[in-house]
Design a protein around this motif. Sequence first.
Motif, short mmCIF file in Angstrom:
data_model
loop_
_atom_site.label_atom_id
_atom_site.label_comp_id
_atom_site.label_asym_id
_atom_site.label_seq_id
_atom_site.Cartn_x
_atom_site.Cartn_y
_atom_site.Cartn_z
N ALA A 29 -4.95 44.10 6.25
CA ALA A 29 -4.03 44.18 5.10
C ALA A 29 -4.75 43.99 3.77
CB ALA A 29 -2.93 43.14 5.25
N GLY A 30 -5.68 43.08 3.67
CA GLY A 30 -6.30 42.76 2.39
C GLY A 30 -7.50 43.62 2.04
N SER A 31 -7.83 44.59 2.85
CA SER A 31 -9.03 45.37 2.61
C SER A 31 -8.90 46.40 1.49
CB SER A 31 -9.46 46.08 3.90
OG SER A 31 -8.48 47.00 4.31
N GLU A 32 -7.67 46.65 1.01
CA GLU A 32 -7.50 47.62 -0.08
C GLU A 32 -8.14 47.12 -1.36
OE1 GLU A 32 -4.49 46.34 1.31
OE2 GLU A 32 -4.33 47.87 2.86
N GLY A 33 -8.25 45.81 -1.51
CA GLY A 33 -8.82 45.24 -2.72
C GLY A 33 -10.34 45.28 -2.75
N LEU A 34 -10.97 45.66 -1.66
CA LEU A 34 -12.42 45.72 -1.61
C LEU A 34 -12.94 46.99 -2.29
CD1 LEU A 34 -13.08 44.62 2.08
CD2 LEU A 34 -13.33 43.23 0.02
N ALA A 35 -14.05 46.86 -2.97
CA ALA A 35 -14.68 48.02 -3.60
C ALA A 35 -15.39 48.85 -2.53
CB ALA A 35 -15.68 47.55 -4.65
N ARG A 36 -15.74 50.08 -2.90
CA ARG A 36 -16.44 50.95 -1.96
C ARG A 36 -17.76 50.35 -1.50
NH1 ARG A 36 -16.39 56.48 -5.14
NH2 ARG A 36 -16.52 54.97 -6.81
N ASP A 37 -18.46 49.70 -2.43
CA ASP A 37 -19.74 49.07 -2.09
C ASP A 37 -19.54 47.97 -1.06
OD1 ASP A 37 -20.92 50.71 -3.94
OD2 ASP A 37 -20.99 49.18 -5.52
N GLU A 38 -18.47 47.21 -1.18
CA GLU A 38 -18.19 46.15 -0.21
C GLU A 38 -17.87 46.73 1.16
OE1 GLU A 38 -16.44 42.66 -3.09
OE2 GLU A 38 -15.12 44.35 -2.60
N TRP A 39 -17.09 47.80 1.19
CA TRP A 39 -16.78 48.47 2.45
C TRP A 39 -18.08 48.95 3.11
CZ3 TRP A 39 -12.36 50.94 4.98
CH2 TRP A 39 -11.14 50.42 4.56
N LEU A 40 -18.90 49.61 2.32
CA LEU A 40 -20.15 50.14 2.85
C LEU A 40 -21.05 49.01 3.34
CD1 LEU A 40 -21.94 52.55 3.42
CD2 LEU A 40 -22.82 52.37 1.08
N GLY A 41 -21.13 47.93 2.57
CA GLY A 41 -21.94 46.80 2.98
C GLY A 41 -21.47 46.19 4.29
N LEU A 42 -20.16 46.02 4.43
CA LEU A 42 -19.62 45.46 5.68
C LEU A 42 -19.88 46.38 6.86
CD1 LEU A 42 -16.25 44.05 4.32
CD2 LEU A 42 -18.20 42.73 5.15
N MET A 43 -19.75 47.68 6.64
CA MET A 43 -19.98 48.63 7.72
C MET A 43 -21.46 48.65 8.11
SD MET A 43 -17.25 51.72 6.83
CE MET A 43 -18.48 52.72 6.16
N LEU A 44 -22.36 48.57 7.14
CA LEU A 44 -23.78 48.55 7.44
C LEU A 44 -24.17 47.25 8.15
CD1 LEU A 44 -25.29 50.09 4.20
CD2 LEU A 44 -25.28 51.09 6.48
N ASP A 45 -23.59 46.14 7.73
CA ASP A 45 -23.85 44.87 8.42
C ASP A 45 -23.45 44.96 9.88
OD1 ASP A 45 -24.88 43.66 6.16
OD2 ASP A 45 -23.02 42.61 5.66
N ARG A 46 -22.30 45.54 10.16
CA ARG A 46 -21.84 45.68 11.54
C ARG A 46 -22.79 46.57 12.34
NH1 ARG A 46 -16.86 45.80 14.17
NH2 ARG A 46 -16.34 44.11 12.75
#
Length: 96
Positions: A29-46
């Motif tokens: 639910a709260g992921s809409e507030g994340l910036a694209r860079d944060e999304w990409l960073g989380l995906m790369l970390d995973r």
Amino acid sequence: MLTHPMLDQMQTLGLAGMASAYRELAEQAGSEGLARDEWLGLMLDREMAMRCDKRLANRLTAARLRFSDACIENIDFAAHRKLDRRSVRDCQEFRV
């Protein structure tokens, strides 16, 4: 870009970690507030974590260890193997 083709492309490229992270982020639910860079960073970390886990699992399988759940804390110094408790402890401190 459509979600399903993008996830299929990630799977085809061998980025299963990124694909699963994207799915989880999209469902939160709260992921809409994340910036694209944060999304990409989380995906790369995973992706990096999954690759490291897979590499470790492959190495452990290739090692064909006799006791795969053995750890240094469970050494029986009472057994007659001429193990020196002090040298094992020093070796353990060096590793950490």
